[in-house]
Design an enzyme around this catalytic site. Structure first.
Site, PDB file in Angstrom:
ATOM      1  N   ASN A   1      -5.897  27.509  76.707  1.00  0.00           N
ATOM      2  CA  ASN A   1      -7.594  27.821  76.373  1.00  0.00           C
ATOM      3  C   ASN A   1      -8.432  27.134  77.426  1.00  0.00           C
ATOM      4  OD1 ASN A   1      -8.082  29.796  73.471  1.00  0.00           O
ATOM      5  ND2 ASN A   1      -6.326  29.800  74.626  1.00  0.00           N
TER       6      ASN A   1
ATOM      7  N   THR B   1      -8.527  27.417  69.332  1.00  0.00           N
ATOM      8  CA  THR B   1      -8.020  28.257  70.475  1.00  0.00           C
ATOM      9  C   THR B   1      -8.241  29.687  70.017  1.00  0.00           C
ATOM     10  OG1 THR B   1      -5.586  28.245  69.809  1.00  0.00           O
ATOM     11  CG2 THR B   1      -6.408  26.611  71.561  1.00  0.00           C
ATOM     12  N   CYS B   2      -8.147  30.551  71.111  1.00  0.00           N
ATOM     13  CA  CYS B   2      -8.283  32.137  70.818  1.00  0.00           C
ATOM     14  C   CYS B   2      -6.833  32.625  70.462  1.00  0.00           C
ATOM     15  CB  CYS B   2      -8.780  32.669  71.924  1.00  0.00           C
ATOM     16  SG  CYS B   2     -10.625  32.275  72.189  1.00  0.00           S
ATOM     17  N   ASP B   3      -5.922  31.834  69.654  1.00  0.00           N
ATOM     18  CA  ASP B   3      -4.521  32.512  69.396  1.00  0.00           C
ATOM     19  C   ASP B   3      -4.635  32.407  67.721  1.00  0.00           C
ATOM     20  OD1 ASP B   3      -1.900  32.588  68.719  1.00  0.00           O
ATOM     21  OD2 ASP B   3      -1.557  32.093  70.668  1.00  0.00           O
TER      22      ASP B   3
END
Ligand SMILES: Cc1ncc(COP(=O)(O)O)c(C=O)c1O
Length: 388
Positions: free
Chosen positions: A378, A335-337
């Site tokens: 996401n 994910t973009c975290d």
């Protein structure tokens, strides 16, 4: 990995159905685990902690085998009932409950409740009136604090009260007409120290004595969960825990050993499950020769591996290249975290030949994975589970 899981994954791959991470759970392992608990602690009732893995197949199997169920919410109570457990085999073990949920639980026939303060006991007494249930029919046990030393996933601070306060809480429950039944504690999840129950049992025995001087006869000790599953490190077998607990019970209660229950979650289902995931990217952050590789998987903290938080639980990750040379890696999710990193403080050795598209097998993933997965963070779907 069991032969059944290996065969299942092979067929799935041959059929081209191996898209996305999946957790495969072998019910035969759960069956063996239940039998091992029942043998190791023969005079103790097993209340499976539903939160560890509430798959209907798991609950049905355990209900058939005679297990009772520790639940944390009305939804979990309903799952245990749907699996065939009668209400007298279900406890509402969460110390934090809405009063209207206590009313619903009582109406569903639940009569065993955890508390750790007087106001929670008051809620139960009021709920009894609302549900038209006799307070004397309701058994309450008071949870005491445990420091969780020796556990990889401690449950300290949030639940329980100091032992001295437990006596007052139980007396309060008794005065409210409830059946003050006993004491509970949890020594911390993934507890590697078989002796961890000793101190808590010493406190429980003192609470029993103090309550007796106040005219309240307690009769039950809930020994909680904490029984480990094997991740990277070896752990003692369940028999060692049974022996140590029996020794501690005898030491602190003499020949007046109380009724006991255990609430295993991780130890019941952890080693039954395996996650098959995929390498999405292998990269470095600079051209430096000694730069560590980053291996990004299609599963991370939000896809079910939340217990890698603080790198607490260190899963065994197997690949098809494990005979090759290993080098340390950072492992991260898709994910973009930026918190979606599994192991960075302590690098994880993976084969140098590991590359994009390779499958990885994450062992010991049967507990606390599927229910921890985000719904659609996401855009990734929650972790799928297949029970075989
Ligand atoms: C009240 C209670 N009982 C039992 C368990 C299960 O513990 P474990 O998975 O360590 O066996 C938990 C875990 O959070 C719990 O909160």
């Amino acid at each position: 990995m069991t032969d059944r899981i290996r065969d299942f994954l092979r067929v799935r791959r041959d059929l081209g159905q191996d898209e996305g991470p999946v957790m495969v759970l072998d019910l035969e392992v759960v069956r063996d685990n239940y039998t091992a608990f029942a043998r190791a602690l023969p005079d103790t009732r097993v209340f499976y902690a539903v939160k560890a893995n509430p798959a209907p197949e798991v609950l049905r199997l355990l209900a058939e085998m005679g297990s009772c169920f520790d639940t944390a919410s009305v939804a979990e109570i309903e799952m245990a009932l749907a699996a065939g457990a009668s209400p007298d085999r279900i406890s509402f073990g969460n110390t934090i409950k809405k009063e209207r949920d206590v009313v619903r639980a009582l109406k569903l026939g639940i009569r065993l409740f955890a508390v750790d303060c007087e106001v929670e006991a008051d809620k139960i007494a009021r709920a009894a009136e609302a549900a038209s249930v006799e307070t004397a029919e309701i058994q309450v046990f008071c949870r005491i604090l445990c420091d969780g030393a020796g556990a990889d996933w401690p449950l300290s601070r949030k639940f329980g009260c100091v032992p001295e306060m437990a006596v007052d809480v139980l007396e309060h429950a008794h005065r409210a007409g409830l059946h003050a039944y006993g004491v509970s504690f949890h020594v911390g999840s993934q507890q590697a120290n078989t002796e961890a129950w000793d101190g808590a049992l010493a406190s429980a025995a003192t609470i029993f004595q103090e309550c007796a001087t106040r005219g309240i006869g307690l009769s039950m000790v809930n020994l909680g969960g904490g029984f480990p599953t094997k991740y990277l490190k070896a752990v003692p077998g369940v028999e060692s825990y049974g022996d140590a607990i029996f020794r501690a019970l005898t030491k602190h209660f003499g020949n007046q050993i109380p009724e006991t229950i255990i609430e295993p979650g991780r130890g019941m289902v952890g080693n039954a499950g395996l996650i098959e995931a995929e390498v999405v990217l292998v990269s470095k952050k600079s051209q430096a020769e000694d730069e560590v590789r980053w291996v990004y998987l299609d599963i991370g903290k939000f896809g079910g591996l939340a217990e890698t938080m603080d790198e607490s639980i260190r899963y065994a990750i197997r690949t098809e290249h494990d005979a090759d040379r290993m080098s340390p890696c950072v492992i991260a999710g898709p994910t973009c975290d930026s918190v979606d990193v599994l192991y960075e403080k302590q690098h994880y050795p993976l084969p140098v030949s590991l590359s994009i598209g390779d499958k990885v097998l994450i062992e010991g993933a049967g507990a606390y994975t599927t229910t921890y997965a985000a719904v659609a963070f996401n855009g990734f779907p929650p972790l799928r589970q297949i029970v075989i």
